[in-house]
Design a protein around this motif. Structure first.
Motif, PDB file in Angstrom:
ATOM      1  N   ARG A  41       0.862  -1.177   0.000  1.00  0.00           N
ATOM      2  CA  ARG A  41       0.000   0.000   0.000  1.00  0.00           C
ATOM      3  C   ARG A  41       0.895   1.223   0.000  1.00  0.00           C
ATOM      4  O   ARG A  41       1.720   1.402   0.881  1.00  0.00           O
ATOM      5  CB  ARG A  41      -0.906  -0.016   1.215  1.00  0.00           C
ATOM      6  N   GLY A  42       0.719   2.037  -0.967  1.00  0.00           N
ATOM      7  CA  GLY A  42       1.490   3.257  -1.057  1.00  0.00           C
ATOM      8  C   GLY A  42       1.344   3.864  -2.428  1.00  0.00           C
ATOM      9  O   GLY A  42       1.173   3.150  -3.421  1.00  0.00           O
ATOM     10  N   SER A  43       1.365   5.176  -2.472  1.00  0.00           N
ATOM     11  CA  SER A  43       1.286   5.880  -3.743  1.00  0.00           C
ATOM     12  C   SER A  43       1.954   7.236  -3.581  1.00  0.00           C
ATOM     13  O   SER A  43       2.089   7.736  -2.471  1.00  0.00           O
ATOM     14  CB  SER A  43      -0.171   6.067  -4.183  1.00  0.00           C
ATOM     15  N   ALA A  44       2.375   7.770  -4.685  1.00  0.00           N
ATOM     16  CA  ALA A  44       3.008   9.087  -4.666  1.00  0.00           C
ATOM     17  C   ALA A  44       2.500   9.891  -5.846  1.00  0.00           C
ATOM     18  O   ALA A  44       2.508   9.410  -6.982  1.00  0.00           O
ATOM     19  CB  ALA A  44       4.527   8.948  -4.732  1.00  0.00           C
ATOM     20  N   ASP A  45       2.009  11.083  -5.562  1.00  0.00           N
ATOM     21  CA  ASP A  45       1.672  12.004  -6.641  1.00  0.00           C
ATOM     22  C   ASP A  45       2.986  12.473  -7.238  1.00  0.00           C
ATOM     23  O   ASP A  45       3.978  12.644  -6.531  1.00  0.00           O
ATOM     24  CB  ASP A  45       0.902  13.212  -6.102  1.00  0.00           C
ATOM     25  N   ILE A  46       3.012  12.645  -8.535  1.00  0.00           N
ATOM     26  CA  ILE A  46       4.192  13.218  -9.172  1.00  0.00           C
ATOM     27  C   ILE A  46       3.748  14.387 -10.025  1.00  0.00           C
ATOM     28  O   ILE A  46       2.613  14.422 -10.505  1.00  0.00           O
ATOM     29  CB  ILE A  46       4.996  12.181  -9.986  1.00  0.00           C
ATOM     30  N   ARG A  47       4.622  15.351 -10.158  1.00  0.00           N
ATOM     31  CA  ARG A  47       4.307  16.549 -10.932  1.00  0.00           C
ATOM     32  C   ARG A  47       5.149  16.573 -12.196  1.00  0.00           C
ATOM     33  O   ARG A  47       6.366  16.387 -12.135  1.00  0.00           O
ATOM     34  CB  ARG A  47       4.584  17.795 -10.108  1.00  0.00           C
ATOM     35  N   ARG A  48       4.487  16.798 -13.300  1.00  0.00           N
ATOM     36  CA  ARG A  48       5.222  16.903 -14.564  1.00  0.00           C
ATOM     37  C   ARG A  48       6.087  18.150 -14.521  1.00  0.00           C
ATOM     38  O   ARG A  48       5.662  19.211 -14.109  1.00  0.00           O
ATOM     39  CB  ARG A  48       4.262  16.965 -15.737  1.00  0.00           C
ATOM     40  N   GLY A  49       7.311  17.987 -14.949  1.00  0.00           N
ATOM     41  CA  GLY A  49       8.252  19.092 -15.002  1.00  0.00           C
ATOM     42  C   GLY A  49       9.350  18.935 -13.975  1.00  0.00           C
ATOM     43  O   GLY A  49       9.203  18.230 -12.985  1.00  0.00           O
ATOM     44  N   GLY A  50      10.436  19.571 -14.249  1.00  0.00           N
ATOM     45  CA  GLY A  50      11.601  19.521 -13.379  1.00  0.00           C
ATOM     46  C   GLY A  50      12.776  20.118 -14.125  1.00  0.00           C
ATOM     47  O   GLY A  50      12.664  20.500 -15.291  1.00  0.00           O
ATOM     48  N   PRO A  51      13.910  20.182 -13.486  1.00  0.00           N
ATOM     49  CA  PRO A  51      15.070  20.810 -14.117  1.00  0.00           C
ATOM     50  C   PRO A  51      15.622  19.978 -15.275  1.00  0.00           C
ATOM     51  O   PRO A  51      15.596  18.746 -15.236  1.00  0.00           O
ATOM     52  CB  PRO A  51      16.081  20.909 -12.974  1.00  0.00           C
ATOM     53  N   ASP A  52      16.132  20.661 -16.276  1.00  0.00           N
ATOM     54  CA  ASP A  52      16.730  19.997 -17.429  1.00  0.00           C
ATOM     55  C   ASP A  52      17.950  19.169 -17.015  1.00  0.00           C
ATOM     56  O   ASP A  52      18.272  18.177 -17.656  1.00  0.00           O
ATOM     57  CB  ASP A  52      17.110  21.035 -18.480  1.00  0.00           C
ATOM     58  N   GLU A  53      18.600  19.559 -15.936  1.00  0.00           N
ATOM     59  CA  GLU A  53      19.776  18.825 -15.462  1.00  0.00           C
ATOM     60  C   GLU A  53      19.431  17.382 -15.107  1.00  0.00           C
ATOM     61  O   GLU A  53      20.284  16.494 -15.176  1.00  0.00           O
ATOM     62  CB  GLU A  53      20.397  19.514 -14.241  1.00  0.00           C
TER      63      GLU A  53
END
Length: 164
Positions: A63-75
């Motif tokens: 049991r577990g989940s994580a929201d993730i957000r599109r986008g982040g540094p190019d590095e």
């Protein structure tokens, strides 16, 4: 031109109806991936023209989940191993289950990112975990390789808040 404007208007109005939320399940393809995740299910939004955006990662075995957000540094993309073609950067938030996943994938990193290729039903997928450390350097942490297992439709989301 007179016919094009009504057609475009109809498409804009129909966009929310045509978009849907799906669950794509993946099994680990190698020993490293199995040791870290034992499989994942991606909650994705499929747009009008078939474009897929990942919203959440759910553990298949626990049991577990994580929201993730599109986008982040190019590095985060620049530190991928030679030959890697994945290009979509997602940020793992450091709250809730996201913190545990980030620490498992990139121990010691201040921020963790997932770099994915094009997500498609029926196809295997590779995910690269990259991290940013306190000194500002970015490092590749691990490559997770998955085999496609199946797809499900997520139930409709309720916009009505139920009160007890």
């Amino acid at each position: 031109m007179r016919r094009l404007i009504p057609a475009l208007s109809l498409m804009i109005v129909a966009t929310p109806v045509a978009a849907d939320t799906r669950l794509l399940a993946f099994d680990p393809a190698d020993r490293v991936t199995r040791a870290l995740t034992r499989g994942v299910t991606l909650e994705v939004d499929r747009g009008l023209f078939g474009a897929i955006t990942v919203r959440r990662i759910l553990s298949t075995s626990a049991r577990g989940s994580a929201d993730i957000r599109r986008g982040g540094p190019d590095e985060a993309r620049r530190v991928l191993p030679d030959g890697a073609t994945e290009a979509s950067v997602y940020t793992l938030p450091m709250e809730g289950d996201g913190r545990g996943l980030a620490r498992a994938l990139c121990p010691g990193a201040d921020a963790t990112f997932l770099v994915l290729g094009r997500v498609r039903a029926g196809r295997p997928i590779d995910m690269h975990a990259t991290g940013r450390w306190a000194d500002g350097t970015y490092r590749h942490c691990v490559t997770l390789s998955y085999l496609y297992r199946g797809e499900w439709s997520a139930g409709p989301r309720s916009t009505v808040v139920e009160t007890p």
